[in-house]
Design an enzyme around this catalytic site. Structure first.
Site, short mmCIF file in Angstrom:
data_model
loop_
_atom_site.label_atom_id
_atom_site.label_comp_id
_atom_site.label_asym_id
_atom_site.label_seq_id
_atom_site.Cartn_x
_atom_site.Cartn_y
_atom_site.Cartn_z
N LEU A 236 0.88 -1.12 0.03
CA LEU A 236 -0.12 0.00 0.03
C LEU A 236 1.01 1.22 0.01
O LEU A 236 1.72 1.47 0.93
CB LEU A 236 -0.96 0.25 1.05
N ARG B 22 1.07 13.65 8.03
CA ARG B 22 1.82 14.02 9.17
C ARG B 22 3.34 14.50 8.82
O ARG B 22 3.96 14.39 9.75
CB ARG B 22 1.61 13.06 10.19
N GLN C 192 -5.56 3.58 -6.77
CA GLN C 192 -6.57 3.89 -5.77
C GLN C 192 -7.08 5.32 -5.90
O GLN C 192 -6.34 6.29 -5.41
CB GLN C 192 -6.27 3.48 -4.19
N SER D 158 55.35 24.58 -10.82
CA SER D 158 54.04 25.33 -10.33
C SER D 158 53.58 26.36 -11.16
O SER D 158 54.15 26.89 -11.95
CB SER D 158 54.41 25.97 -8.85
C1 UD1 Z 1 -1.90 1.55 9.84
C2 UD1 Z 1 -2.94 0.50 10.60
C3 UD1 Z 1 -2.58 0.24 12.39
C4 UD1 Z 1 -1.10 -0.25 12.21
C5 UD1 Z 1 -0.20 0.89 11.57
C6 UD1 Z 1 1.23 0.23 11.47
C7 UD1 Z 1 -4.86 0.54 9.57
C8 UD1 Z 1 -6.31 1.03 9.68
N1 UD1 Z 1 -4.23 1.05 10.55
O1 UD1 Z 1 -1.91 2.90 10.60
O2 UD1 Z 1 -3.31 -0.55 12.69
O3 UD1 Z 1 -0.76 -0.31 13.62
O4 UD1 Z 1 -0.51 1.05 10.26
O5 UD1 Z 1 2.27 1.12 10.97
O6 UD1 Z 1 -4.78 -0.16 8.70
N2 UD1 Z 1 -2.81 3.83 2.27
C9 UD1 Z 1 -3.25 3.58 1.05
N3 UD1 Z 1 -4.52 3.80 1.05
C10 UD1 Z 1 -5.32 4.40 1.96
C11 UD1 Z 1 -4.66 4.70 3.08
C12 UD1 Z 1 -3.48 4.47 3.33
O7 UD1 Z 1 -2.35 3.25 0.34
O8 UD1 Z 1 -6.36 4.93 1.51
C13 UD1 Z 1 -1.44 3.28 2.76
C14 UD1 Z 1 -0.44 4.44 3.10
O9 UD1 Z 1 0.22 5.12 2.13
C15 UD1 Z 1 0.54 3.80 4.09
C16 UD1 Z 1 -0.23 2.57 4.64
O10 UD1 Z 1 -1.30 2.44 3.70
O11 UD1 Z 1 1.57 3.23 3.32
C17 UD1 Z 1 -0.64 2.56 5.96
O12 UD1 Z 1 -1.49 3.95 6.04
P1 UD1 Z 1 -1.31 5.02 7.16
O13 UD1 Z 1 -2.20 5.94 7.12
O14 UD1 Z 1 0.04 5.19 7.50
O15 UD1 Z 1 -1.74 3.92 8.47
P2 UD1 Z 1 -1.74 4.23 10.19
O16 UD1 Z 1 -2.39 5.29 10.70
O17 UD1 Z 1 -0.03 4.32 10.26
CA CA Z 2 1.61 4.42 8.94
#
Ligand code: UD1
Ligand code: CA
Length: 462
Positions: free
Chosen positions: A8, A15, A79, A409
């Protein structure tokens, strides 16, 4: 069993406070997503699906820059709207096979070791899904693992949706799961977004499977730090340091002496022979090879170079794409731009810049010189301030210097120019292609010195 991987990488990474998509931020000068792709490739999957969304073109560009072998494996899935991690996975399900084991990874978790992923995949045996968890001293921000009385996974609760009691749990979801293709296809469409963030959480899958009475496994990782996700710059800095700490530790274990492993940076690969010493604050980029008994002084930046046995690189030398053979002494404050070969026992001293030049056995350029597009023989002495004038404003030309030449030089060698074996160029000489010389001649351009008696130097009026 065939393995397919979904990574993903569609999120913005709010952030991070950056225009760059989060997964393109670099650890050890390599995008986090590339770290994840490299690790998964070592698991020999049938395919690697990368889900892109926010600034998809930039992320695709990175993928297109990968090696051909990797590109063959990688498929990009879009996506369009970032509706959550569960929704993101469903965007990649198109051609995933029912019978595949599907490993889901997050592009923002770059340091996961491959053997641990192998263990995770193995833990799927006899289960529908398996989740990689870890115990964190500070679980803030992570999904929490809720187990039932038998210790089995009941559900995962996100930080924002958790009760105060649940927040006290320090077993966290690392985000990595492995699941049967068929199971994903059946359950992903059932995920709801009725939570604090209004997102389709992938993490809801575990609860859904558990309440349907399906076998869900948990693999607890021995170490949490290495599985840290990056959501912010402080976390990126933490992961970078962790990477460097591990890289330094590995070199120490191989026998390299590092003056201070906490002041060492590797941004590529570094191969070292025996008894190598590396002083503080050096950066190694690309592919660097150091022979036996090589000494690297403080503050050097070395990119794509090989340095032969017994060579000494003094502090604050910057070099790239160059080959340095044995027992050379370089620096301090030397600069090797791309394309140099320095033979055995060459000396390149302070404030000497070399580019696309070949310096023969035992040749010395001790101070303040520019040697560009030059082929220099052996045992040549390049005096301080010697300049190869290789550029006429439009074209580059080469300078050829034979063996046993002495360049006085502050001389200028206006290329194209060729200096014969054994020639001595007197200090302050300008040599051009028109300068006629035979071997062992002395070449000098020096006009008679004039004297103005009791010269009145201009004075400021006080
Ligand atoms: C997520 C997990 C959390 C876990 C943590 C570990 C979920 C809901 N939560 O939280 O349980 O402890 O990672 O690091 O899964 N992304 C997409 N499409 C989206 C949303 C996110 O591709 O619609 C990708 C982001 O680019 C990222 C990853 O998914 O690489 C995780 O998303 P992020 O928003 O960082 O999730 P966390 O809040 O860290
Ligand atoms: Ca994350």
């Amino acid at each position: 069993m065939s393995l397919e991987v979904i990574i993903l990488a569609a999120g913005k990474g709010k952030r991070m406070h950056s225009k760059l998509p989060k997964v393109l931020h670099k650890v050890a000068n390599k995008p986090m997503l590339e770290h994840v792709i490299d690790t998964t490739a070592s698991l020999n999957p049938e395919s690697i699906h990368v889900v892109v969304g926010h600034m998809a073109e930039l992320v695709e560009q990175m993928v297109n820059g990968l090696s051909d072998d990797l590109k063959k494996l990688v498929k990009i899935d879009l996506q369009k709207e970032q509706l959550g991690t569960g929704h993101a996975v469903s965007c990649a399900m198109g051609d995933i096979k029912d019978e595949s084991d599907v490993l889901v990874l997050y592009g923002d978790t770059p340091l996961t070791p491959a053997p641990l992923l192998q263990d995770l995949i193995a833990s799927l045996q006899g289960k529908e899904m398996s989740v990689l968890t870890a115990f964190a001293d500070n679980p803030f921000g992570y999904g929490r693992i809720i187990r039932n009385e038998q210790g089995n996974l009941q559900k995962i609760v996100e930080e924002k949706d958790a009760t105060d009691e649940e927040r006290k749990i320090n077993e966290v979801n690392t985000g990595m799961i492995v699941c049967k293709g068929k199971t994903l296809k059946e359950y992903l469409p059932q995920i709801k977004n009725n939570n604090k963030q209004g997102e389709y959480y992938l993490t809801d899958l575990s609860g859904m499977l558990a309440s349907a009475g399906k076998a869900v496994g948990i693999l607890v990782a021995p170490d949490f730090e290495i599985l840290s996700g990056v959501n912010s710059k402080p976390q990126l800095a933490f992961v970078e340091r962790l990477y460097q700490k591990n890289a330094a530790q590995k070199l120490l274990e191989e026998g390299v002496t590092l003056a201070d492993p906490s002041r060492f940076d590797l941004r590529g690969s570094l191969k070292c022979g025996e008894d190598v010493f590396i002083d503080i604050n050096c950066i190694f980029e690309g592919n660097v090879e150091l022979g036996n008994n090589v000494v690297i002084g403080a503050g050097c930046v070395i990119k794509n170079c090989s340095i032969g046995d017994g060579s000494i690189i003094s502090p604050y030398t910057v070099m790239e794409d160059s080959v340095i053979k044995r027992k050379a002494t370089i620096g301090p404050f030397a600069r090797l731009r791309p394309g140099n070969t320095l033979e055995d026992e060459v000396h390149v001293g302070n404030f000497v810049e070399c580019k696309k030049s070949h310096l023969g056995l035992g040749t010395k350029a001790g101070h303040l010189s520019y040697l560009g597009d030059a082929t220099i023989g052996k045992d040549v002495n390049i005096g301080a301030g010697t300049i190869t004038c290789n550029y006429d404003g439009a074209n580059k030309f080469r300078t050829e210097i034979g063996d046993d030449v002495f360049i006085g030089s502050d001389s200028q060698l206006v290329a194209p120019v060729s200096i014969k074996n054994g020639v001595t160029i007197a200090a302050g000489t300008t040599v051009t292609r028109h300068t006629q010389m035979d071997e062992k001649d002395l070449v000098l351009t020096r006009s008679e010195t004039k004297i103005v008696k009791k010269y009145a130097r201009p004075h400021k009026n006080k």
